[in-house]
Write an enzyme that holds these catalytic residues in place. Structure first.
Site, PDB file in Angstrom:
ATOM      1  N   ASN A  51      33.586  40.125  39.624  1.00  0.00           N
ATOM      2  CA  ASN A  51      34.423  40.723  38.586  1.00  0.00           C
ATOM      3  C   ASN A  51      33.600  41.215  37.402  1.00  0.00           C
ATOM      4  OD1 ASN A  51      36.741  40.300  40.028  1.00  0.00           O
ATOM      5  ND2 ASN A  51      37.395  38.497  38.889  1.00  0.00           N
ATOM      6  N   ASP A 104      30.827  49.995  41.405  1.00  0.00           N
ATOM      7  CA  ASP A 104      32.158  49.954  42.002  1.00  0.00           C
ATOM      8  C   ASP A 104      32.082  49.768  43.513  1.00  0.00           C
ATOM      9  OD1 ASP A 104      35.019  50.143  41.896  1.00  0.00           O
ATOM     10  OD2 ASP A 104      34.869  52.187  42.639  1.00  0.00           O
ATOM     11  N   ASP A 107      30.585  45.728  44.053  1.00  0.00           N
ATOM     12  CA  ASP A 107      31.315  44.528  43.653  1.00  0.00           C
ATOM     13  C   ASP A 107      32.001  43.824  44.824  1.00  0.00           C
ATOM     14  OD1 ASP A 107      33.238  46.453  44.040  1.00  0.00           O
ATOM     15  OD2 ASP A 107      34.106  46.334  42.044  1.00  0.00           O
ATOM     16  N   ARG A 112      32.118  39.375  49.022  1.00  0.00           N
ATOM     17  CA  ARG A 112      32.022  38.872  50.395  1.00  0.00           C
ATOM     18  C   ARG A 112      30.712  38.114  50.619  1.00  0.00           C
ATOM     19  NH1 ARG A 112      34.759  43.744  50.811  1.00  0.00           N
ATOM     20  NH2 ARG A 112      32.860  44.991  50.948  1.00  0.00           N
ATOM     21  N   ASP A 125      39.911  44.973  40.208  1.00  0.00           N
ATOM     22  CA  ASP A 125      39.081  46.130  40.553  1.00  0.00           C
ATOM     23  C   ASP A 125      39.903  47.413  40.552  1.00  0.00           C
ATOM     24  OD1 ASP A 125      37.281  47.945  41.532  1.00  0.00           O
ATOM     25  OD2 ASP A 125      36.996  46.985  43.461  1.00  0.00           O
ATOM     26  N   HIS A 126      40.993  47.416  41.269  1.00  0.00           N
ATOM     27  CA  HIS A 126      41.795  48.629  41.391  1.00  0.00           C
ATOM     28  C   HIS A 126      42.583  48.926  40.116  1.00  0.00           C
ATOM     29  CE1 HIS A 126      41.753  48.408  46.086  1.00  0.00           C
ATOM     30  NE2 HIS A 126      40.554  48.489  45.541  1.00  0.00           N
ATOM     31  N   ASP A 129      40.140  50.781  38.154  1.00  0.00           N
ATOM     32  CA  ASP A 129      39.976  52.107  38.774  1.00  0.00           C
ATOM     33  C   ASP A 129      41.077  53.066  38.329  1.00  0.00           C
ATOM     34  OD1 ASP A 129      37.699  51.354  40.090  1.00  0.00           O
ATOM     35  OD2 ASP A 129      38.688  50.935  42.000  1.00  0.00           O
TER      36      ASP A 129
END
Length: 253
Positions: A51, A104, A107, A112, A125-126, A129
């Site tokens: 994050n 972007d 991340d 993962r 994240d989104h 965005d």
């Protein structure tokens, strides 16, 4: 606003069952960017929160916007007869735009890699965005700006809606299909925009005044690029979104 319930208890309960699923068929992403990001992510320490990478990339996008707002507050800096943006600014913005784009892309791989991938991380994240859709379009607008050689503010307003609608459409599609089909336009536009910033520093904004093909100006190319690269592939008849609508329509027949 502090007491507003942005996420209902039912939606919070759905976080436990949610699994991220995305399909990326863009050759630029598959054969160039993803191998590049897989290399870059190894540079980051495992203690670095995904994050934080996400937020850092977003801050770079905002910084670019603020930097251009300082040097081009009324979008006339690129017009003939006006004081142009210094060349070093274009270079800085171009580099930072590509760095933000890289962060972007990294991340999720960091999440993962450290087994820290969560639905809340994807939401964060989104969510950022969605804000970036506005900042990066307005920033690149300064290359052409307003005036006789530029693009009207009304056209910019329409372009912002095209980009935002494309973003919303892809996530609405995911809501219905369970799969996020990543549009080709994002990766292509980010690489192209970063390149155009650097080229602008080298050739100057005056190079964009002249038509590059018949009477087709570079400002028209800017408009076509934003619209064309942001039209989501799901809008095509072969897309999953079209198939979803077909299933619903046939069900009601």
């Amino acid at each position: 606003m502090a007491g507003y319930e942005y996420v209902s208890p039912e939606q919070l309960a759905g976080f436990d069952k949610y699994k991220y699923s995305a399909v990326d068929t863009n050759p630029l992403s598959l054969y160039v960017m993803h191998p590049f990001w897989n290399t870059i992510v190894k540079v980051f320490p495992t203690w670095l929160a995904p994050n934080l990478i996400t937020f850092s990339g977003f801050l770079l996008v905002v910084f670019n916007f603020l930097l251009m707002a300082y040097f081009d507050p009324d979008f006339y800096a690129s017009a003939p007869g006006h004081k142009h943006v210094p060349d070093w600014v274009w270079i800085v913005v171009g580099i930072l735009n590509f760095v933000a784009y890289t962060l972007d892309g990294v991340d999720g791989k960091q999440a993962r890699r450290t087994n820290s991938s969560t639905p809340l991380g994807e939401l964060f994240d989104h969510g950022l965005d969605s804000w970036s859709c506005v900042y990066f379009v307005v920033t690149v607008y300064s290359i052409f700006g307003r005036g006789s050689t530029g693009v009207s503010v009304f056209v910019l307003y329409l372009l912002l809606w095209v980009v935002l609608f494309s973003f919303i459409l892809s996530h609405w599609e995911k809501y219905n299909t369970g799969i996020l089909f990543l549009p080709w336009g994002y990766d292509i536009s980010q690489v192209t925009i970063s390149f155009v910033y650097i080229v602008t520093a080298v050739v100057g904004v005056e190079a964009w005044y002249e038509p590059f093909l018949f009477n087709f100006l570079y400002r028209d190319l800017f408009t076509a690029m934003i619209i064309g690269k942001k039209l989501h592939v799901e809008a095509l008849p072969s897309s999953s979104c079209f198939k979803y609508f077909s299933l619903v329509f046939n069900h009601h027949l």
